[in-house]
Design an enzyme around this catalytic site. Structure first.
Site, PDB file in Angstrom:
ATOM      1  N   CYS A 170       0.822  -1.216   0.000  1.00 41.49           N
ATOM      2  CA  CYS A 170       0.000   0.000   0.000  1.00 41.49           C
ATOM      3  C   CYS A 170       0.861   1.274   0.000  1.00 41.49           C
ATOM      4  CB  CYS A 170      -0.984  -0.039   1.174  1.00 41.49           C
ATOM      5  SG  CYS A 170      -2.277   1.203   1.022  1.00 41.49           S
TER       6      CYS A 170
ATOM      7  N   HIS B 237      -3.910  -4.989   0.603  1.00 43.10           N
ATOM      8  CA  HIS B 237      -3.412  -5.440   1.905  1.00 43.10           C
ATOM      9  C   HIS B 237      -3.506  -6.968   2.029  1.00 43.10           C
ATOM     10  CE1 HIS B 237      -2.912  -1.556   3.950  1.00 43.10           C
ATOM     11  NE2 HIS B 237      -3.826  -1.146   3.086  1.00 43.10           N
TER      12      HIS B 237
ATOM     13  N   GLU C 100      -2.422  -8.769   4.343  1.00 43.70           N
ATOM     14  CA  GLU C 100      -2.512  -9.178   5.752  1.00 43.70           C
ATOM     15  C   GLU C 100      -3.946  -9.222   6.267  1.00 43.70           C
ATOM     16  OE1 GLU C 100      -1.428  -6.387   4.525  1.00 43.70           O
ATOM     17  OE2 GLU C 100      -1.816  -4.634   5.768  1.00 43.70           O
TER      18      GLU C 100
ATOM     19  N   VAL D  27      -2.116 -15.857  32.191  1.00 42.14           N
ATOM     20  CA  VAL D  27      -1.302 -16.627  31.253  1.00 42.14           C
ATOM     21  C   VAL D  27       0.097 -16.004  31.075  1.00 42.14           C
ATOM     22  CG1 VAL D  27      -1.158 -17.445  28.870  1.00 42.14           C
ATOM     23  CG2 VAL D  27      -3.362 -17.363  30.010  1.00 42.14           C
ATOM     24  N   ASP D  28       0.151 -14.683  30.869  1.00 36.83           N
ATOM     25  CA  ASP D  28       1.429 -14.066  30.500  1.00 36.83           C
ATOM     26  C   ASP D  28       2.485 -14.203  31.604  1.00 36.83           C
ATOM     27  OD1 ASP D  28       0.000 -13.367  28.294  1.00 36.83           O
ATOM     28  OD2 ASP D  28      -0.247 -11.265  28.841  1.00 36.83           O
TER      29      ASP D  28
ATOM     30  N   THR E  47       2.592 -16.266  33.992  1.00 36.82           N
ATOM     31  CA  THR E  47       2.921 -17.673  34.254  1.00 36.82           C
ATOM     32  C   THR E  47       3.897 -18.210  33.207  1.00 36.82           C
ATOM     33  OG1 THR E  47       0.708 -17.954  35.159  1.00 36.82           O
ATOM     34  CG2 THR E  47       1.934 -19.958  34.673  1.00 36.82           C
TER      35      THR E  47
END
Ligand code: XMP
Length: 510
Positions: free
Chosen positions: A79, A167, A169, A224-225, A227
Site C-alpha cells: 500500500c 493489503h 494481511e 497466562v502471561d 505464568t
C-alpha cells in the site's frame, strides 16, 4: 537470529496484522518504526514496508532512506510502501478519482509469476487507500490490476522488489497468506523454522546469557502471561527466579490457594503473600472507581516492594510484557516512547523498579504465548483461563468494598463460572464474571418478604477486549444459574443478565 523478517512500520492500523500473518508461516519477524531502523538491518533476510495513514506527497509523510535495503534484499512494499517506492523511483502518485476502498478482484498482467503462484485470476483483495499510482517507474513491470486500480501489483526489474497496492494481511484478501508465503518462502528463501519449541530453546539460552547467576524477582498474577514468563525464566535460571504471588483479597473464590498450589506443583520458587487485610483496609469507604483502582495499584507496589527487598541481591525484575504493549510503546503515531528503562536509578521509586527489566515474551502475541505455554506442557486449563482485571472483584462491586460483599460476589461468580465450565460454555466465552450492584430490591422466599442484593451476570465475546459483544447464552443455562445463585447465596434475591455491547458499554462495570 537468521531467518528474520523486518517489517518497517509507517503507522498503518494493519502493521501488527502483517506480523501475525508472517508468524503464522512460522517465520520470525520484528516490527520497527520507519524512523528508527535497527542497527542490524543486514541480518534480516527480507523486508516488508507497511501501509500508512499518510500520503507520500505530504510534507510530514515518512520518507526513510532505504539505501541499505532496496536492491540488497528481498523487499515487499504494501500500500503506502508501494506508493513510496513508485514516488521515489520516477513514478507518479496522485489522489485517486474512483473509490479505492474495500473488496476488489485481481487480474494478472503477466502469467506464471512466482509471486502469484497458487493464486487464481479473480482472487479477492482488500483495498484501503486514497492515493493511487498513476504511473509506474520505468524499471517497474506491472503484474496485476483490478477494475479500479491499474497498478495493483508490480515488481522492479533486476531486483527482488515487489509492490502491492492491496493489503495481503487483511482477512478479506483471501489469498493474502499465500502471497506472503510466495514472497517469503519462494522468492526470499526464508526458512519457516520459527516454532514454539524453537522459541523456547533460543529464549532459554538468551535468558541464561543475559541473567547469568543473578537473581530475578517476578510478580505472578495467576494469568497466562506472567505464568509463561515465569516458566521460561525458571527453565533458564531455576531457583534464582523468585516469584511473588500477592492475594489482594479481591481474587475469585479459592483462587489464591488453588493457583498457589498449581505454581508450586510446577516447581516454581514462589512465595504467596496474603495481603487481603491490607488491601481491604486501604479501600475502606471508597466508592469512586478510579480511586479504588489507584489504591489497589499503590498497595500492590508497597506489598511487592516489601517482599522483593527481602530477596538479597536481586538484580532483575521479570515481567510478562507481550508484543502488542511493546509495539504500542514505539508507535510511529506519537504513542508514548519506550520508557521502561527510565525507571533505572531514579530516586524515590520503589526498590523493585530500580531493577533491570527482563521480558521473555516481549516479542510474542497473546495466542503465541498460549502456544509457547502449551509446548512447555502447561495445564490447558491455565492457558485457557479468561482474562481477569488486576483490581479484581473491586471493580465488579459497585460502590464501597467490604469483606462481606467480596464473599457474596465470590460465591455468585463461582456458581456462574463453574456452570459455564460444566456445560461446556466456558471456552466459547472470551470473558465472564458477575457484578454486585448497589441495588436492593424486594423479593419473597417462602412466606417471608426479603430485601436483598441484585447481581448482574456478564459474558462477552471478543478478540482483544477493545470491542466486545454480549454472548447469547442459552436461556435454560441462565435459568439454572439464576436459581442456583438465589437459592445458595445468602443476601442475593435477584439476578439480571447484561446485554450491552462494547462500545458503547465497557466489559467491566467500573
Ligand atoms: P473494559 O472494562 O475497559 O475492559 O471494557 C477491557 C478489558 O480490560 C480488563 N480491565 C482491566 N485489566 N486492570 C486490568 O488489569 C484494570 O484496571 C482493568 N480494567 C479493565 C477487563 O477485564 C477486560 O478484559
Amino acid at each position: 537470529m537468521q531467518n528474520n523478517v523486518l517489517i518497517l512500520d509507517f503507522g498503518s492500523q494493519y502493521t501488527q496484522l502483517i506480523a501475525r500473518r508472517v508468524r503464522e508461516l512460522n517465520i520470525y519477524c520484528e516490527i520497527h518504526p520507519y524512523n528508527n531502523l535497527p542497527d542490524n538491518v543486514s541480518d534480516f533476510k527480507a523486508v516488508i514496508l507497511s501501509g500508512s495513514p499518510f500520503s507520500v506527497r505530504g510534507d510530514d509523510a515518512p520518507h526513510p532512506d532505504l539505501s541499505e535495503i532496496r536492491g540488497k534484499k528481498p523487499l515487499l512494499a504494501v500500500c503506502y510502501g508501494a506508493q513510496y517506492l513508485a514516488h521515489f523511483s520516477g513514478g507518479e502518485v496522485a489522489p485517486s478519482n474512483t473509490r479505492e476502498y474495500g473488496r476488489a478482484n485481481l487480474s494478472f498482467v503477466k502469467e506464471k509469476e512466482q509471486f502469484f503462484e497458487n493464486i487464481t485470476k479473480g482472487s479477492q483483495v482488500w483495498m484501503s487507500h486514497s492515493d493511487t499510482i498513476k504511473k509506474l517507474p520505468t524499471s517497474a513491470i506491472r503484474l496485476a490490476s483490478t477494475s479500479d486500480v491499474e497498478n495493483a501489483a508490480y515488481r522492479i526489474e533486476g531486483e527482488e522488489t515487489y509492490a502491492i497496492q492491496f493489503h495481503p494481511e487483511v482477512y478479506h484478501s483471501t489469498d493474502g497468506k499465500q502471497l506472503l508465503e510466495n514472497f517469503l518462502l519462494k522468492i526470499a528463501c526464508v526458512q519457516p523454522d520459527w516454532t514454539p519449541n524453537s522459541f523456547v530453546d533460543t529464549t532459554v539460552l538468551e535468558l541464561k546469557n543475559k541473567v547469568g547467576d543473578d537473581k530475578v524477582v517476578l510478580g505472578l498474577s495467576g494469568g497466562v502471561d506472567s505464568t509463561v514468563a515465569a516458566v521460561l525464566l525458571h527453565k533458564a535460571i531455576n531457583k534464582n527466579l523468585y516469584c511473588i504471588f500477592v492475594n489482594n483479597g479481591l481474587l475469585r473464590k479459592n483462587e489464591f490457594s488453588a493457583v498457589l498450589k498449581q505454581y508450586e506443583g510446577m516447581g516454581l520458587n514462589v512465595k504467596g503473600v496474603d495481603a487481603s487485610a491490607r488491601f481491604l483496609d486501604a479501600l475502606k469507604g471508597e466508592s469512586d472507581p478510579e480511586k479504588k483502582r489507584k489504591i489497589i495499584g499503590r498497595v500492590f507496589i508497597e506489598v511487592f516492594d516489601d517482599e522483593s527487598q527481602k530477596i538479597e541481591n536481586a538484580k532483575w525484575l521479570g515481567q510478562g510484557t507481550i508484543y502488542p504493549d511493546v509495539i504500542e510503546s514505539v508507535s510511529v503515531n506519537g504513542g508514548p516512547s519506550a520508557t521502561i528503562k527510565s525507571h533505572h536509578n531514579v530516586g524515590g521509586l520503589p526498590d523493585f523498579m530500580k531493577l533491570e527489566v527482563v521480558e521473555p515474551l516481549r516479542m510474542l502475541f497473546k495466542d503465541e504465548v498460549r502456544r509457547v505455554g502449551a509446548s512447555m506442557g502447561l495445564d490447558p486449563e491455565l492457558l485457557g483461563r479468561h482474562p481477569f482485571p488486576g483490581p479484581g472483584l473491586a471493580i465488579r462491586i459497585l460502590g464501597d468494598i467490604t469483606a462481606e460483599k467480596v464473599a457474596i460476589l465470590q460465591e455468585v461468580d463461582a456458581i456462574f463460572i463453574n456452570g459455564l465450565k460444566a456445560e461446556g460454555l466456558y471456552d466459547k466465552v472470551w470473558q465472564a464474571g458477575a457484578i454486585l450492584l448497589p441495588v436492593q430490591s424486594v423479593g419473597v422466599m417462602g412466606d417471608e418478604r426479603t430485601y436483598e442484593n441484585c447481581v448482574a451476570l456478564r459474558a462477552v465475546e471478543s478478540t482483544d477486549g477493545m470491542t466486545a459483544d454480549w454472548v447469547n447464552l442459552p436461556y435454560e443455562f441462565l435459568q439454572r444459574t439464576s436459581n442456583a445463585i438465589i437459592n445458595r447465596v445468602k443476601g442475593v434475591n435477584r439476578v439480571v443478565y447484561d446485554i450491552s455491547s462494547k462500545p458503547p458499554a465497557t466489559i467491566e462495570w467500573e
